[in-house]
Scaffold this active site. Structure first.
Site, short mmCIF file in Angstrom:
data_model
loop_
_atom_site.label_atom_id
_atom_site.label_comp_id
_atom_site.label_asym_id
_atom_site.label_seq_id
_atom_site.Cartn_x
_atom_site.Cartn_y
_atom_site.Cartn_z
N HIS A 91 -14.81 -7.46 -4.32
CA HIS A 91 -14.41 -6.20 -3.85
C HIS A 91 -14.90 -5.84 -2.52
O HIS A 91 -15.59 -4.65 -2.86
CB HIS A 91 -14.11 -5.23 -4.94
CG HIS A 91 -12.90 -4.08 -4.47
ND1 HIS A 91 -12.22 -3.65 -5.50
CD2 HIS A 91 -12.45 -3.72 -3.16
CE1 HIS A 91 -11.29 -3.04 -4.59
NE2 HIS A 91 -11.59 -2.84 -3.42
N ARG B 275 -5.15 -4.80 -3.75
CA ARG B 275 -5.31 -4.37 -5.02
C ARG B 275 -5.05 -5.57 -6.06
O ARG B 275 -3.95 -6.28 -5.97
CB ARG B 275 -4.42 -3.30 -5.28
CG ARG B 275 -4.86 -2.01 -4.51
CD ARG B 275 -6.19 -1.51 -5.25
NE ARG B 275 -6.71 -0.21 -4.65
CZ ARG B 275 -7.56 -0.04 -3.62
NH1 ARG B 275 -7.98 -1.08 -3.06
NH2 ARG B 275 -7.91 1.29 -3.28
N GLU C 190 -11.74 -4.89 -12.67
CA GLU C 190 -12.81 -4.87 -12.05
C GLU C 190 -13.87 -4.28 -12.78
O GLU C 190 -13.83 -3.04 -13.44
CB GLU C 190 -12.67 -4.37 -10.67
CG GLU C 190 -11.67 -5.20 -9.87
CD GLU C 190 -11.55 -4.79 -8.44
OE1 GLU C 190 -12.43 -3.75 -8.14
OE2 GLU C 190 -10.50 -5.18 -7.75
#
Length: 329
Positions: free
Chosen positions: A284, A236, A265
């Site tokens: 991601h 994360r 993000e």
């Protein structure tokens, strides 16, 4: 027929299973739905299938008067207010196990990419700068006999360790609780966090986002790493202090980094990390293979269907809800 709202288009196999058991509404956009859209669609829904980019807070949960389950298509679930869900008797499930290999593959891919300077080399060729072979051109780092420090030897961290073994790396790990069985089976050594940071040539993060892990890699920790070391993060983004990382990369405190996750993000276009050459950045995509994303969606769908049928789903991350639901009945 009961209703299920899905916040994004997911694999057809999962949609088919859900449509056979519920009236399904799917958000049509590629970006996350707005909060008011989620609220509108779950007012009379019995199931919510969400992604990690959907912030399912207490306000949203309060509007889901008939919600039985929130099925998160992810391993992490820090995007969901577990306390609010439990208070309402709503199951919250995740999708562990099915994405371990894909995420470990990605972690090791970006580790290799930053060690061997692959993005730089690709850009070098495409821009026409390559004029011929040179003994000092884009020299990277070997992996053999180097030490990989894994922070968090869970399912994904263990798979990364197995891949590192194939590259003849030495492996150490840190987490709050030792795992003697994995130490024996995989061949890894337990060390303190400080020792791991000081001896590792590569540090790979595989921890959930909690109050304890938020900004666990900051200026102090980066200063303990070797100047020749690399930091890899596929867990994360908030686990790493990005400002401190930028300073460490620009001031030569560490040699490089590779990130698949970020504090915010999508990453902001003015994030200074984007200007650095000694960092590999991916959007991601740890679990982004067709097979893995399909398995994740199907598992979330299976859990949702079980809850709709008043059965106990698997992968419950708020087990306290079982007692709550028992007391309600």
């Amino acid at each position: 027929m009961k209703k299920v709202y899905i916040t994004r288009q997911i694999a057809e196999e999962a949609l088919k299973l859900l449509r056979e058991n519920a009236n399904v509404t799917v958000h049509s956009g590629t970006l996350p739905p707005k909060k008011n859209e989620i609220i509108k669609n779950i007012r009379d829904a019995h199931g919510l299938v969400a992604l990690l980019t959907d912030q399912i807070d207490a306000e949203i949960i309060d509007h889901g008067k008939q919600l039985t389950i929130i099925a998160n298509v992810a391993v992490g679930y820090d995007n969901i207010d577990l306390e609010a869900a439990t208070r309402k008797g709503i199951y919250v499930t995740n999708t562990p196990g099915v994405l371990d290999d894909a995420t470990a593959d990605l972690a090791f891919t970006i580790l290799l990419a930053v060690a061997r300077r692959i993005p730089e080399a690709d850009s070098f060729v495409r821009s026409g700068q390559w004029k011929g072979w040179s003994p000092n051109l884009l020299l990277g780092s070997d992996l053999r006999d180097k030490t990989l420090g894994i922070i968090g030897l869970g399912r994904i961290g263990s798979e990364v360790a197995k891949r590192a073994k194939c590259f003849k790396m030495k492996i150490v790990y840190y987490q709050p609780q030792r795992d003697l069985e994995k130490e024996t089976n995989i061949g890894v050594r337990y060390v303190s966090l400080e020792e791991l940071l000081s001896i590792s040539d590569f540090v790979s993060l595989h921890v959930p986002l909690t109050s304890e892990t938020r900004s666990m890699i900051s200026r102090r920790e980066l200063n303990k790493m070797k100047k020749t070391a690399y930091l890899i993060n596929t867990s994360r983004g908030q686990v790493v202090d990005e400002e401190a990382l930028y300073e460490a990369l620009t001031e030569g405190e560490i040699k490089g980094a590779a990130l698949d996750v970020y504090d915010k993000e999508p990453i902001s276009p003015d994030n200074p990390l984007l200007k650095l050459k000694n960092i590999v950045l991916t959007p991601h995509i740890g679990s982004a293979t067709l097979e893995t994303r399909t398995r994740m969606a199907v598992l979330a769908a299976e859990n949702t269907v079980k809850a709709l049928k008043n059965e106990i789903p698997s992968c419950i991350v708020n087990p306290q809800v079982l007692e709550h639901r028992k007391n309600k009945t």
